[in-house]
Design an enzyme around this catalytic site. Structure first.
Site: not given
Ligand SMILES: Cc1cc2nc3c(=O)[nH]c(=O)nc-3n(C[C@H](O)[C@H](O)[C@H](O)COP(=O)(O)OP(=O)(O)OC[C@H]3O[C@@H](n4cnc5c(N)ncnc54)[C@H](O)[C@@H]3O)c2cc1C
Length: 599
Positions: A441
Site C-alpha cells: 500500500e
Molecule cells: C504480501 C504482499 C502483498 C501485496 N499485495 C498487492 C496487491 O494486492 N496488489 C498490488 O498491486 N500490489 C501488491 N503488493 C505489492 C506492493 O504494493 C509493492 O511491493 C510495494 O508497492 C513496493 O513496490 P516494490 O516491491 O516494487 O518496491 P520498489 O518500488 O522497488 O521499492 C524498493 C524500496 O525503494 C524505496 N523507494 C522507491 N522509490 C523511492 C523514492 N522515490 N523515494 C524514496 N524511496 C523510494 C521504497 O520505499 C522501498 O523501500 C503486495 C506486496 C506484498 C509483499
C-alpha cells in the site's frame, strides 16, 4: 498463539467517551437512530465471531498456507466456512451503499470490525479487505450499469475483489507499467500483461473474482498520466449475471513469503482478458486512489491489530512467567521467583505495547469518524474540512501505526524471551505477518514523501494547520487545569514547533529538493508522535472528568491517566531526537558516492 480477546471496553471508551459517536451518528446520513445499545450489541457480535470462528484459524492457516494447482488456489482448512459465515453475518456490507445490497451504516463501524478481524487473523482479513476496497472504487467511479452488475454479488460475498497494480519491474513507480488494454470495438477491452504480488488474486472462497487492473490504452501518454483502470472478472459474466468460462485470467503461481501465509499472494497472467473501463481513460490512478486510500487506513489498522494481539499475549505471559526477584523484595514470596511483570524493564516493554495499542486505536477511531463526514457530507464545510484532515492523517496512520505495530510485535517476542523466538508460542508469527504492512500500500518511505510533499509543503501547511486547530481547541479547553497540565503543556509546546519545522524544511527544500526527501521520514514519525500526544491528552481529559464525576470504574480511568503519563514521559521525548535529525543537512545522506558505500 495467544487466544485473541477483543478489547471491548477500550473500543467503547474511544467510541462513546472520546468520540461521542452517538451524537456524531445522529447527524450523519445512515447513522440516524444508532443508539449505544445497538452499537454495543454490534461490537459484541463481531467480537464473538472473531474470537470463536476467525482467531482459531490463525495458527493453522500459517502452518498450512495456500496451495496452488493448475485448477486454482486452495486456502487453508476452515477458511471457506469462516468466509461464508462472515458474509452471512453481514460483516462484509456494513457500510456499503444500500442501493446495491449494502447496509448503508456509517463507515466508522467498519473500523471496529477491521481491528478485530486483523487481530484475530491477519491473513483472513485480506480477503474481505480487498473486496471492500474494490467495492469502494466501483461505488465511487463506476457507471450505474457497472454498479448493478458487480456490487450486489460483492456485497453478498459471492464474488470477491482485488487490486492489480504491481508488475515485476514496477512497484512504487506505477508510471512504468506495461499491461496493455486494446479496444475490442464493443466498448470492452482485451487486457494482456502480468501482475505480481496480487493479494487474493486466486482462491477457492468465492464463485468469481473481480480484478481491478491498471493498464495502458494504445495511445496513452507515457508515465502515470497514461494509466487506466479496468474491471476484469476471472470468469466471464453474461448479461443475466451468470458466470461462464475463464476470461483469460490465470494464477501463474503463488509467491512464497515470510508471513501472512494463508493469504494467497499471486502472480496473475492476463491474456486477452475481456474488461471494461472503470472511470475515465488515462485517469485510472485517480480511481485506484479511492481503493488505495481505503486500503492505507485499513493497513494502519492491521498494524495496530497485530500490536494489540502481541500485547495481549505478552501481558498474560508476564503475569505467569516466574524469573528472579523484584529489586524491591519478593512480590510472590510463596513462589520460587516473582512473575516477570514486577521488573521495570519488562514493564517498559508492556507499557510501550499498551500505548501503541491505545494510541493507535484512538487515532484510527478519529480518522474513521472524519472519514464518515468526508464520505457522507462531502458538500458541507465540515465534510470538506474532514476530507482535508483525512488526507493529512492517512499517510501518518498507514506508516506510523504499522511502524509502531511492528515495534509492539518485536517487544512481544522480547517479553517471552527465548520462548518468543520459537514457533510454539505464536509470538514470532505476528512479526512475520506484520512486516509486510510497512511495505505494501505504498512503502512507508513513500508515505513519508506523500505526507511532507503533497499533504504539507504543497499547500503551505494549510491541512496541517486545520488539524492543529483541533489540538489548540483541546489546549484552550483545559488550559489552567492543574491536574491536566502534564498532558496539555507538552502539546502547547509541540504544535508551534510542528508548524515551524515545516517552514524550516520548506526553506531548505527550495534550495535543494533532497532536503525534503532527507527530512521526510523523521517528519512523518514526529507527526505521528505529536498526533498521539493529542489523543492521549484527550483521553486523559475524559478520564479525569469521569473520575471527578465519581465513576464506579475508577481503576479503568486511573489506568488511562497512568498510560497517558507513560506516553508523555517515556515515548513522546523521541520527538527531540527526530527534531535534531530533521534539522541536519541532506548532505549527511548524499555526500557518500554509491560506489564508496562499501569496500
Ligand atoms: C504480501 C504482499 C502483498 C501485496 N499485495 C498487492 C496487491 O494486492 N496488489 C498490488 O498491486 N500490489 C501488491 N503488493 C505489492 C506492493 O504494493 C509493492 O511491493 C510495494 O508497492 C513496493 O513496490 P516494490 O516491491 O516494487 O518496491 P520498489 O518500488 O522497488 O521499492 C524498493 C524500496 O525503494 C524505496 N523507494 C522507491 N522509490 C523511492 C523514492 N522515490 N523515494 C524514496 N524511496 C523510494 C521504497 O520505499 C522501498 O523501500 C503486495 C506486496 C506484498 C509483499
Amino acid at each position: 498463539m495467544p487466544a485473541y480477546k477483543a478489547s471491548i471496553r477500550d473500543i467503547q471508551f474511544v467510541l462513546h467517551e472520546m468520540l461521542e459517536i452517538e451524537q456524531h451518528y445522529a447527524r450523519l446520513p445512515g447513522g440516524e437512530g444508532l443508539g449505544r445499545e445497538t452499537i454495543d450489541a454490534m461490537i459484541s457480535e463481531v467480537a464473538r465471531f472473531m474470537e470463536r470462528v476467525v482467531a482459531p484459524l490463525n495458527r493453522s492457516g500459517d502452518e498450512e498456507g495456500c496451495h496452488w494447482s493448475p485448477e486454482g488456489v486452495r486456502t487453508p482448512a476452515g477458511f471457506k466456512e469462516a468466509y461464508d459465515q462472515y458474509y452471512e453475518s453481514g460483516f462484509g456490507s456494513i457500510a456499503t451503499d444500500e442501493a446495491y445490497g449494502g447496509q448503508g451504516l456509517p463507515p466508522s463501524l467498519r473500523t471496529v470490525l477491521s481491528e478485530m478481524v486483523g487481530a484475530a487473523n491477519s491473513s483472513f482479513s485480506m480477503y474481505p479487505g480487498l473486496t471492500a476496497g474494490a467495492i469502494a472504487a466501483i461505488q465511487d467511479h463506476g457507471s450505474e450499469e457497472q454498479k448493478q452488475a458487480y456490487l450486489p454479488k460483492m456485497n453478498e460475498g459471492v464474488w470477491s475483489g482485488t487490486m492489480c497494480l504491481t508488475e515485476s519491474h514496477c512497484g512504487t513507480d506505477l508510471g512504468l507499467l506495461r499491461t496493455k488494454a486494446e479496444p475490442l470495438g464493443d466498448g470492452s477491452y482485451a487486457i494482456t500483461g502480468e501482475k505480481i504480488f496480487i493479494s487474493a488474486g486466486e482462491h477457492d472462497l468465492t464463485e468469481n473474482i473481480i480484478h481491478l487492473v491498471l493498464a495502458r490504452l494504445p495511445d496513452a501518454p507515457a508515465g502515470t498520466k497514461g494509466i487506466s483502470l479496468f474491471i476484469v472478472p476471472k470468469l466471464a459474466i453474461d448479461e443475466q449475471g451468470n458466470v461462464g468460462d475463464n476470461n483469460g485470467v490465470q494464477c501463474a503461481s503463488l509467491e512464497h513469503k515470510m508471513g501472512i501465509k494463508a493469504s494467497a499472494t499471486c502472480v496473475m497472467a492476463f491474456e486477452n482478458a475481456r474488461g471494461v473501463l472503470l472511470g475515465e481513460p488515462n485517469k485510472g490512478l485517480r480511481a485506484m486512489f479511492t481503493m488505495m486510500n481505503h486500503a492505507r487506513l485499513a493497513t494502519g489498522m492491521q498494524g495496530m491489530a497485530l500490536g494489540v494481539l502481541s500485547f495481549q499475549g505478552a501481558l498474560e505471559y508476564a503475569k505467569e512467567r516466574l524469573q528472579m526477584r523484584s529489586l524491591t523484595g519478593p512480590k510472590a514470596p510463596d513462589k520460587p521467583a516473582d512473575p516477570i511483570i514486577v521488573h521495570p524493564d519488562v514493564r517498559r516493554m508492556l507499557l510501550t505495547q499498551k500505548v501503541i495499542a491505545e494510541g493507535s486505536r484512538a487515532m484510527a477511531g478519529y480518522c474513521s469518524m472524519i472519514s464518515d463526514l468526508a464520505l457522507r457530507l462531502p458538500e458541507t464545510e465540515e465534510g470538506k474540512h474532514a476530507e482535508a484532515q483525512l488526507e493529512l492523517l492517512t499517510p501518518i496512520c498507514k506508516a506510523f501505526m504499522t511502524d509502531l505495530g511492528s515495534e509492539a510485535c518485536n517487544l512481544g517476542v522480547q517479553v517471552f524471551g527465548g520462548h518468543g523466538y520459537i514457533r510454539e508460542q505464536g509470538m514470532e508469527q505476528m512479526i512475520r505477518d506484520g512486516r509486510v504492512l510497512q511495505i505494501y500500500e505504498g512503502a512507508n518511505g513513500i508515505q513519508a514523501l506523500d505526507l511532507l510533499g503533497r499533504k504539507v509543503l504543497a499547500d503551505g501547511g494549510a491541512r496541517l494547520k486545520g488539524f492543529i486547530g483541533r489540538i489548540e481547541a483541546l489546549c484552550e479547553e483545559h488550559r489552567g487545569d492543574e491536574e491536566l497540565k502534564e498532558f496539555i503543556e507538552p502539546l502547547e509546546r509541540l504544535h508551534p514547533e510542528w508548524v515551524g519545522l515545516v517552514s524550516e524544511i520548506m526553506e531548505r527544500a527550495l534550495q535543494n529538493p533532497d532536503e525534503a526527501g532527507a527530512a521526510s521520514y523523521d517528519f512523518l514519525s514526529y507527526s505521528g508522535y505529536v498526533s498521539f500526544a493529542y489523543f492521549f491528552a484527550w483521553s486523559a481529559a475524559v478520564a479525569k472528568r469521569k473520575l471527578r464525576e465519581g465513576s464506579d470504574e475508577a481503576a479503568f480511568y486511573e489506568a488511562k491517566l497512568l498510560t497517558a503519563r507513560f506516553y508523555v514521559r517515556r515515548i513522546l521525548p523521541r520527538t527531540r531526537a527526530l527534531v535534531e535529525t530533521m534539522r541536519s543537512s541532506a548532505s549527511d545522506l548524499m555526500d557518500l558516492d554509491a560506489e564508496h558505500f562499501s569496500f
